[in-house]
Design a protein around this motif. Sequence first.
Motif, PDB file in Angstrom:
ATOM      1  N   ALA A  14       0.856  -1.194   0.000  1.00 30.98           N
ATOM      2  CA  ALA A  14       0.000   0.000   0.000  1.00 30.98           C
ATOM      3  C   ALA A  14       0.885   1.234   0.000  1.00 30.98           C
ATOM      4  CB  ALA A  14      -0.904   0.008   1.227  1.00 30.98           C
ATOM      5  N   LEU A  15       0.360   2.343  -0.534  1.00 33.18           N
ATOM      6  CA  LEU A  15       1.085   3.617  -0.553  1.00 33.18           C
ATOM      7  C   LEU A  15       0.428   4.554   0.449  1.00 33.18           C
ATOM      8  CD1 LEU A  15       1.235   4.145  -4.442  1.00 33.18           C
ATOM      9  CD2 LEU A  15       2.696   2.698  -2.996  1.00 33.18           C
ATOM     10  N   ALA A  16       1.245   5.141   1.322  1.00 30.52           N
ATOM     11  CA  ALA A  16       0.666   5.998   2.366  1.00 30.52           C
ATOM     12  C   ALA A  16       1.637   7.106   2.729  1.00 30.52           C
ATOM     13  CB  ALA A  16       0.342   5.167   3.599  1.00 30.52           C
ATOM     14  N   ALA A  17       1.098   8.166   3.330  1.00 35.59           N
ATOM     15  CA  ALA A  17       1.928   9.298   3.762  1.00 35.59           C
ATOM     16  C   ALA A  17       1.548   9.694   5.180  1.00 35.59           C
ATOM     17  CB  ALA A  17       1.728  10.486   2.817  1.00 35.59           C
ATOM     18  N   LEU A  19       3.429   4.434   9.933  1.00 37.21           N
ATOM     19  CA  LEU A  19       3.360   5.857   9.567  1.00 37.21           C
ATOM     20  C   LEU A  19       3.304   6.734  10.808  1.00 37.21           C
ATOM     21  CD1 LEU A  19       3.232   7.042   6.620  1.00 37.21           C
ATOM     22  CD2 LEU A  19       2.821   4.631   6.722  1.00 37.21           C
ATOM     23  N   ALA A  20       2.649   6.254  11.862  1.00 39.59           N
ATOM     24  CA  ALA A  20       2.597   7.037  13.110  1.00 39.59           C
ATOM     25  C   ALA A  20       4.001   7.211  13.675  1.00 39.59           C
ATOM     26  CB  ALA A  20       1.699   6.341  14.131  1.00 39.59           C
ATOM     27  N   LEU A  21       4.847   6.209  13.482  1.00 42.95           N
ATOM     28  CA  LEU A  21       6.210   6.268  14.019  1.00 42.95           C
ATOM     29  C   LEU A  21       7.138   7.117  13.159  1.00 42.95           C
ATOM     30  CD1 LEU A  21       6.569   2.525  15.056  1.00 42.95           C
ATOM     31  CD2 LEU A  21       6.970   4.468  16.579  1.00 42.95           C
ATOM     32  N   GLU A  22       7.012   6.996  11.838  1.00 42.93           N
ATOM     33  CA  GLU A  22       8.050   7.584  10.973  1.00 42.93           C
ATOM     34  C   GLU A  22       7.558   8.622   9.980  1.00 42.93           C
ATOM     35  OE1 GLU A  22      11.564   4.329  10.719  1.00 42.93           O
ATOM     36  OE2 GLU A  22      10.191   4.404   9.049  1.00 42.93           O
ATOM     37  N   LEU A  45       6.587   9.368   2.960  1.00 43.91           N
ATOM     38  CA  LEU A  45       5.759   8.824   1.874  1.00 43.91           C
ATOM     39  C   LEU A  45       6.337   7.450   1.582  1.00 43.91           C
ATOM     40  CD1 LEU A  45       3.655   9.147  -0.428  1.00 43.91           C
ATOM     41  CD2 LEU A  45       5.422  10.283  -1.767  1.00 43.91           C
ATOM     42  N   VAL A  46       5.561   6.388   1.785  1.00 43.31           N
ATOM     43  CA  VAL A  46       6.142   5.040   1.712  1.00 43.31           C
ATOM     44  C   VAL A  46       5.251   4.041   0.979  1.00 43.31           C
ATOM     45  CG1 VAL A  46       7.476   5.189   3.863  1.00 43.31           C
ATOM     46  CG2 VAL A  46       5.142   4.373   3.955  1.00 43.31           C
ATOM     47  N   ARG A  47       5.946   3.022   0.454  1.00 41.47           N
ATOM     48  CA  ARG A  47       5.262   1.789   0.041  1.00 41.47           C
ATOM     49  C   ARG A  47       5.447   0.825   1.206  1.00 41.47           C
ATOM     50  NH1 ARG A  47       8.771  -0.679  -2.651  1.00 41.47           N
ATOM     51  NH2 ARG A  47       8.650   0.529  -4.562  1.00 41.47           N
ATOM     52  N   TYR A  48       4.331   0.287   1.704  1.00 45.77           N
ATOM     53  CA  TYR A  48       4.407  -0.586   2.879  1.00 45.77           C
ATOM     54  C   TYR A  48       3.851  -1.960   2.528  1.00 45.77           C
ATOM     55  CZ  TYR A  48       3.482  -2.476   7.525  1.00 45.77           C
ATOM     56  OH  TYR A  48       3.460  -3.282   8.635  1.00 45.77           O
ATOM     57  N   ARG A  49       4.599  -2.994   2.894  1.00 46.34           N
ATOM     58  CA  ARG A  49       4.069  -4.360   2.755  1.00 46.34           C
ATOM     59  C   ARG A  49       4.154  -5.022   4.122  1.00 46.34           C
ATOM     60  NH1 ARG A  49       3.506  -8.340  -1.563  1.00 46.34           N
ATOM     61  NH2 ARG A  49       4.696  -7.129  -3.072  1.00 46.34           N
ATOM     62  N   ARG A  50       3.063  -5.622   4.551  1.00 48.83           N
ATOM     63  CA  ARG A  50       3.024  -6.180   5.903  1.00 48.83           C
ATOM     64  C   ARG A  50       3.896  -7.434   6.020  1.00 48.83           C
ATOM     65  NH1 ARG A  50      -2.278  -8.893   8.040  1.00 48.83           N
ATOM     66  NH2 ARG A  50      -0.819  -9.087   9.726  1.00 48.83           N
ATOM     67  N   ALA A  80       7.959  -7.290   7.565  1.00 48.96           N
ATOM     68  CA  ALA A  80       7.313  -6.121   6.940  1.00 48.96           C
ATOM     69  C   ALA A  80       8.375  -5.315   6.200  1.00 48.96           C
ATOM     70  CB  ALA A  80       6.668  -5.260   8.014  1.00 48.96           C
ATOM     71  N   ARG A  81       7.947  -4.662   5.101  1.00 49.38           N
ATOM     72  CA  ARG A  81       8.876  -3.800   4.339  1.00 49.38           C
ATOM     73  C   ARG A  81       8.288  -2.423   4.227  1.00 49.38           C
ATOM     74  NH1 ARG A  81      12.547  -5.401  -0.443  1.00 49.38           N
ATOM     75  NH2 ARG A  81      12.694  -3.143  -0.434  1.00 49.38           N
ATOM     76  N   ARG A  82       9.128  -1.419   4.390  1.00 45.72           N
ATOM     77  CA  ARG A  82       8.665  -0.056   4.110  1.00 45.72           C
ATOM     78  C   ARG A  82       9.742   0.635   3.297  1.00 45.72           C
ATOM     79  NH1 ARG A  82      10.983  -0.374   8.908  1.00 45.72           N
ATOM     80  NH2 ARG A  82      11.819   1.557   9.731  1.00 45.72           N
ATOM     81  N   ASP A  83       9.365   1.073   2.114  1.00 49.92           N
ATOM     82  CA  ASP A  83      10.313   1.714   1.206  1.00 49.92           C
ATOM     83  C   ASP A  83       9.879   3.153   0.996  1.00 49.92           C
ATOM     84  OD1 ASP A  83      11.920  -0.668   0.426  1.00 49.92           O
ATOM     85  OD2 ASP A  83       9.971  -1.378  -0.245  1.00 49.92           O
TER      86      ASP A  83
END
Length: 330
Positions: A35-38, A159-162, A165-170, A177-180
């Motif tokens: 997912a993409l989130a900010a 996202l609350a921690l860091e 703008l990221v791509r996140y995979r659980r 988990a991956r966050r790019d």
Amino acid sequence: MSVARRPAKTGLVSARGNGKVILLGEHAVVHGVPALAAGLSLGASALARPAPAARLAVSPWGLEARPGDGSPLGAAFAALLEARGAAPERAQGAEQMVEAVVELPSEGGLGSSAALAVATLRALDRAEGIARDFEGSQAVALAWERVFHGEPSGIDTALALEGGLVRYRRALGEAPARRDALRAKALVLVVASSGERGETRRTVAHVAALRTREPDAFRASLRVFEDVVAEGERALVEGELEALGAALDRAQALLRGWGVSTPRLDRMCELSREAGALGAKLTGGGGGGCMIALAPDAPTRARVRAALAARGFSSFEATIGGSSSALEVR
Ligand code: MEV
């Protein structure tokens, strides 16, 4: 995962957690799709001070909880304290009273619960001289989120921690988990509230039931979701707003098909498109809460907001990407 000791703070200690907006991939992310989130600059702040017993007070919700007092907030607080306590290095001693202020609506799809969890955790950690890395903080914040969300993917707490703008995979099975971090030109979203409360635990359970009832159809829709998110990411990083808008619309159709939109959210998306938005969709857990609309320029954004306001829907604008790591809100 690491937990280290540092000097404990004395007196009043403050900390923050960010809210978030999901651009693409909510619900699908629970089932392994990226997912993409900010991160939002709005979120929650918390003050901790020594007290005879652990307590959490939350404004402006007017809630006060003790661990295990029978309330949902008390259950989440207890889960967070227990997860913290599992660290062997945790300092023993006085309990803490936490006073938190949440700047986002509850059940609005903007990550208020994760922001509150992270602000509370950070205030407690600072007060007790505990330095926890991302993984350690994520594990504790997830213990809280499970009380409210059932089976969280971890995107809200990440996202609350860091922020950013990221791509996140659980995390799934053995895969962590991956966050790019994503690089994209700044773009401005209209974020509007439906005024309906969206209960993420209920909508996540609803989607999980779909998966059990129709596994083949569900798998097929996840593959479509994966394509939509990949196309949306390409459009986002290449600054192709029309293609990004089309990805938002496709995601909204998929979410509606899963039964997590509402007639009001659908109507808000239509109003936004009629006013010139390139695409619009619900954001977060759905079942109410907020939607986002992508408009190409400031005059179109103003038209979208006026069309929503004329039907009683309040909105704000948020900038994602660019040089800022968190959204500005105005
Ligand atoms: C909630 O903000 C996003 C969901 O995908 C749930 C989750 O990922 O934990 C609906």
